[in-house]
Design an enzyme around this catalytic site. Structure first.
Site, short mmCIF file in Angstrom:
data_model
loop_
_atom_site.label_atom_id
_atom_site.label_comp_id
_atom_site.label_asym_id
_atom_site.label_seq_id
_atom_site.Cartn_x
_atom_site.Cartn_y
_atom_site.Cartn_z
CD GLU A 98 -3.16 0.46 0.19
OE1 GLU A 98 -2.63 1.23 -0.63
OE2 GLU A 98 -4.38 0.41 0.37
CG ASP A 99 -0.90 4.75 -1.68
OD1 ASP A 99 -1.64 3.90 -1.14
OD2 ASP A 99 -1.34 5.74 -2.28
CG ASP A 102 -6.27 8.45 6.08
OD1 ASP A 102 -6.99 8.59 7.09
OD2 ASP A 102 -5.96 9.41 5.37
CG PHE A 151 -5.07 15.70 1.27
CD1 PHE A 151 -6.09 14.90 1.75
CD2 PHE A 151 -4.70 15.60 -0.06
CE1 PHE A 151 -6.75 14.01 0.90
CE2 PHE A 151 -5.36 14.72 -0.90
CZ PHE A 151 -6.38 13.93 -0.42
NE ARG A 164 -3.74 7.86 -9.19
CZ ARG A 164 -4.39 7.48 -8.09
NH1 ARG A 164 -3.73 7.20 -7.00
NH2 ARG A 164 -5.70 7.37 -8.10
C1 PRP Z 1 -6.13 5.53 -0.76
C2 PRP Z 1 -4.78 4.94 -0.44
C3 PRP Z 1 -5.12 3.70 0.33
C4 PRP Z 1 -6.37 4.10 1.10
C5 PRP Z 1 -6.04 4.46 2.51
O1 PRP Z 1 -6.68 4.86 -1.88
O2 PRP Z 1 -4.10 4.62 -1.65
O3 PRP Z 1 -5.41 2.63 -0.54
O4 PRP Z 1 -6.90 5.26 0.41
O5 PRP Z 1 -7.15 4.99 3.17
P1 PRP Z 1 -7.89 4.28 4.40
O6 PRP Z 1 -6.83 3.75 5.32
O7 PRP Z 1 -8.66 5.41 5.02
O8 PRP Z 1 -8.79 3.22 3.86
P2 PRP Z 1 -7.88 5.46 -2.72
O9 PRP Z 1 -9.17 4.91 -2.23
O10 PRP Z 1 -7.75 6.96 -2.75
O11 PRP Z 1 -7.65 4.87 -4.18
P3 PRP Z 1 -6.34 5.05 -5.09
O12 PRP Z 1 -5.26 4.20 -4.48
O13 PRP Z 1 -6.75 4.57 -6.43
O14 PRP Z 1 -6.00 6.51 -5.06
MG MG Z 2 -6.67 7.99 -3.88
MN MN Z 3 -5.22 3.21 -2.65
#
Ligand code: PRP
Ligand code: MG
Ligand code: MN
Length: 181
Positions: A98-99, A102, A151, A164
């Site tokens: 994961e990136d 949160d 953010f 990105r």
């Molecule tokens: C973001 C991020 C994680 C997730 C973390 O993805 O890349 O996957 O949110 O948030 P959380 O811990 O509150 O669940 P996003 O849904 O924005 O999709 P993306 O990776 O395509 O940007």
């Molecule tokens: Mg996202």
């Molecule tokens: Mn994500």
């Protein structure tokens, strides 16, 4: 610097150094094993691409796409699978990449989903953690950086699908996301 950016939180060199260390630790832990790296689309792709190239163990690759944020800067709490894995992870040593973690809702959902398929092992590697935002407890086995509640975009992380491609992890100017919500 991009005009929508307030400041750089983590620069590209600092990120690369940390990714290299993570790769070395993971490679040592999985010595003699074969790994299935599962990237969570789309945010993890830049990190995963760099991490893969510092791993010294055999690695297979798969992707799962989920979304909870949509075009908003805050989570809706509902996680949806947009694209599932190509193959089942049964019996595999899985490393979920994961990136950012949160609220933890995405990670919790994904680890539950993967555990149902009975992998041989399941560990989580996340580049970033925002512990102050956590709503459900999750375990991160390999963490890059713990960051404050700001953010951030870049190095794979987006706001409304943008930024990105920025090479550093940057704090987005408040006006940018406040204007849209
Ligand atoms: C973001 C991020 C994680 C997730 C973390 O993805 O890349 O996957 O949110 O948030 P959380 O811990 O509150 O669940 P996003 O849904 O924005 O999709 P993306 O990776 O395509 O940007
Ligand atoms: Mg996202
Ligand atoms: Mn994500």
């Amino acid at each position: 610097m991009h005009p929508d950016i307030e400041r750089v939180l983590l620069g590209r060199e600092e990120i690369q150094e940390r990714v290299k260390m993570l790769g070395e630790t993971i490679s040592a832990d999985y010595r003699g094993k074969e790994l299935l790296a599962v990237g969570v689309l789309k945010g993890s792709v830049v990190f995963l691409a760099d991490l893969l190239r510092v791993l010294t163990v055999p690695v297979e690759l798969d992707f799962i796409a989920v979304s909870s944020y949509g075009a908003s800067s805050t989570t809706t709490g509902v996680v949806r699978i947009l694209k599932d894995l190509d193959r089942s992870v049964t019996g595999k040593e899985v490393l979920l990449v994961e990136d950012i973690v949160d609220t933890g809702l995405t990670l919790k959902y994904l680890t539950d989903h993967l555990y149902q398929q009975e992998p041989a092992g399941l560990k989580v590697c996340a580049l970033l953690d925002k512990p102050s935002r956590r709503r459900v407890p999750v375990t991160i086995d390999y963490l890059g950086f713990s960051i404050p509640d700001e953010f951030v975009v870049g190095y794979g992380l987006d706001y409304a699908g943008r930024y990105r491609n920025l090479p550093d992890i940057c704090v987005l100017r408040r006006e940018i996301y406040e204007a849209r919500e």
